[in-house]
Write an enzyme that holds these catalytic residues in place. Structure first.
Site, PDB file in Angstrom:
ATOM      1  N   GLU A 175       3.148   3.329  -7.169  1.00  0.00           N
ATOM      2  CA  GLU A 175       3.426   2.031  -6.556  1.00  0.00           C
ATOM      3  C   GLU A 175       4.334   1.184  -7.447  1.00  0.00           C
ATOM      4  OE1 GLU A 175       3.008   0.922  -3.622  1.00  0.00           O
ATOM      5  OE2 GLU A 175       1.817   2.563  -2.847  1.00  0.00           O
ATOM      6  N   LEU A 194      15.768   3.934 -13.885  1.00  0.00           N
ATOM      7  CA  LEU A 194      14.951   3.523 -12.742  1.00  0.00           C
ATOM      8  C   LEU A 194      15.082   2.014 -12.465  1.00  0.00           C
ATOM      9  CD1 LEU A 194      13.090   4.948 -10.730  1.00  0.00           C
ATOM     10  CD2 LEU A 194      11.218   4.708 -12.347  1.00  0.00           C
ATOM     11  N   TYR A 244       0.594  -7.258  -3.733  1.00  0.00           N
ATOM     12  CA  TYR A 244       0.909  -6.040  -2.980  1.00  0.00           C
ATOM     13  C   TYR A 244       0.326  -4.793  -3.675  1.00  0.00           C
ATOM     14  CZ  TYR A 244       3.101  -1.807  -1.593  1.00  0.00           C
ATOM     15  OH  TYR A 244       3.262  -0.504  -1.219  1.00  0.00           O
ATOM     16  N   ASP A 247       4.369  -3.903   2.788  1.00  0.00           N
ATOM     17  CA  ASP A 247       5.659  -3.727   2.116  1.00  0.00           C
ATOM     18  C   ASP A 247       6.765  -3.974   3.160  1.00  0.00           C
ATOM     19  OD1 ASP A 247       5.633  -1.491   3.725  1.00  0.00           O
ATOM     20  OD2 ASP A 247       5.961  -0.041   2.117  1.00  0.00           O
ATOM     21  N   CYS A 253       6.932   7.101  19.093  1.00  0.00           N
ATOM     22  CA  CYS A 253       6.107   6.191  18.301  1.00  0.00           C
ATOM     23  C   CYS A 253       4.710   6.046  18.914  1.00  0.00           C
ATOM     24  CB  CYS A 253       6.781   4.825  18.232  1.00  0.00           C
ATOM     25  SG  CYS A 253       5.788   3.619  17.332  1.00  0.00           S
TER      26      CYS A 253
HETATM   27  S1  SF4 Z   1       7.840   1.303  19.557  1.00  0.00           S
HETATM   28 FE1  SF4 Z   1       9.746   1.350  18.440  1.00  0.00          FE
HETATM   29  S2  SF4 Z   1      10.035  -0.709  17.640  1.00  0.00           S
HETATM   30 FE2  SF4 Z   1       7.906  -0.539  18.285  1.00  0.00          FE
HETATM   31  S3  SF4 Z   1       6.811   0.014  16.434  1.00  0.00           S
HETATM   32 FE3  SF4 Z   1       7.324   1.920  17.489  1.00  0.00          FE
HETATM   33  S4  SF4 Z   1       9.306   2.579  16.620  1.00  0.00           S
HETATM   34 FE4  SF4 Z   1       8.969   0.432  16.065  1.00  0.00          FE
END
Ligand code: SF4
Length: 334
Positions: free
Chosen positions: A25, A68, A108, A126, A188
């Site tokens: 991290e 780094l 964080y 993050d 997604c």
């Molecule tokens: S649907 Fe698209 S914009 Fe929404 S969180 Fe998933 S990848 Fe991101």
């Protein structure tokens, strides 16, 4: 990633090592996984435990960190390792608040270690998570103003079950699917509830306030080599930019043209080239002077490092760039 313990391994009883999570991290702040992997490998091979790191010589750790960037992190890394050993018996504290008491660990990093290493329901935010939260909620308020709201969104979503896996999953979602330029909404797992996807605004988010242009600072680096091959180097003061790192002696870095300030009497020659480097708050243009230093010369600053002990890789990037420009004048062969 070499510091990760996946869900399957976790179920089989493996637990993440807080030392490795902490190290990764700290290394990952302001940079990418690709840039960090080799450094992480080298550090953990050489210093496999926090106790081993705490016992390391400062200059060895600074040299291993060279390249780094953000060198205050390396200094804090050592401080933190030594506090863990001296005050906590070589064990990292197991709560966010306990971790926050260690040098160099901010909100964080404390949340990330608590969630990933100890599976505590801490909210880890993050840049990747900020982007995912802004899109999920279609928030158009620009960063950094939007930060508190994005943290609150993230806090509400943090589960009490497997929070460590969840924290890593959201960061990975941002890094691999909800990417800045071309989010892969079709694959997604959050495509159904995502407000920006349904509004068609994902690519515009998160909004950011325009950054101020960075000023340009000027400086001079003196790359000198004695007739026996030794290089004249100077360790920078612990506090300040590139603190504790080796570098070429030189002028102050300022927005006005620098005064010549050679570290030793020699026939310094202007190379006619600049080492250019961008730091967080400014661009640096470092003019390079070179000289072959006579054997009897006594420098005002710095010390000679024999040719066989000089490793360009121990230098921070800007000093390495100056060396790369100068090396042809010495017909240097590493
Ligand atoms: S649907 Fe698209 S914009 Fe929404 S969180 Fe998933 S990848 Fe991101």
């Amino acid at each position: 990633m070499p510091w990760r313990v996946g869900p399957q391994a976790r179920r089989a009883g493996d637990t993440p090592d807080p030392y490795r999570i902490w190290l990764s991290e700290v290394m990952l702040q302001q940079t990418t996984v690709a840039a960090v992997k080799d450094y992480f490998h080298r550090f953990t091979m050489r210093w496999p435990t926090v106790t081993a790191l705490a016992a390391a010589a400062d200059e060895d750790v600074m040299a291993a960190w060279a390249g780094l960037g953000y060198y205050a992190r390396a200094r804090n890394l050592l401080k933190c390792a030594r506090v863990v050993v001296a005050d906590h018996g070589g064990q990292f504290p197991t709560t966010r608040d306990g971790l926050l008491g260690l040098p160099g660990i901010g909100p964080y990093t404390a949340a990330a270690i608590a969630a990933i290493a100890y599976d505590l329901p801490e909210t880890v935010v993050d840049g990747n998570v900020e982007r995912v939260m802004a899109r999920l909620h279609d928030l158009h308020l620009p960063l950094p103003t939007a930060k508190p709201e994005l943290i609150e969104f993230a806090r509400r979503l943090t589960p009490r079950q497997r929070p460590g896996d969840y924290a890593q999953a959201v960061m990975d979602l941002g890094a691999t699917i909800c990417t800045p330029k071309s989010p892969a909404c079709g694959i997604c797992p959050w495509r159904a509830p995502c407000a920006a996807r349904s509004e068609g605004t994902a690519q515009q988010l998160p909004k950011k306030l325009p950054k101020k242009p960075k000023p340009i600072r000027l400086g001079i680096a003196y790359v000198g080599r004695r007739t026996d091959g030794a290089f004249l180097l100077q360790r920078r003061p612990d506090k300040g930019l590139l603190g504790g790192m080796l570098g070429w002696p030189g002028s102050e870095w300022a927005e006005i043209p620098p005064q010549e300030s050679p570290p030793v009497a020699a026939d310094w020659r202007d190379l006619g080239a600049e080492a250019r480097h961008t730091f967080t708050h400014f661009h640096l243009r470092l003019a390079v002077r070179v000289a072959v230093i006579p054997p009897e010369a006594q420098p005002d600053v710095g010390a000679f490092i024999p040719h066989d002990r000089f490793r360009p890789s121990d230098l921070p990037t800007v000093m390495r760039k100056a060396f790369d420009l100068a090396r042809a004048s010495f017909e240097y062969e590493s």
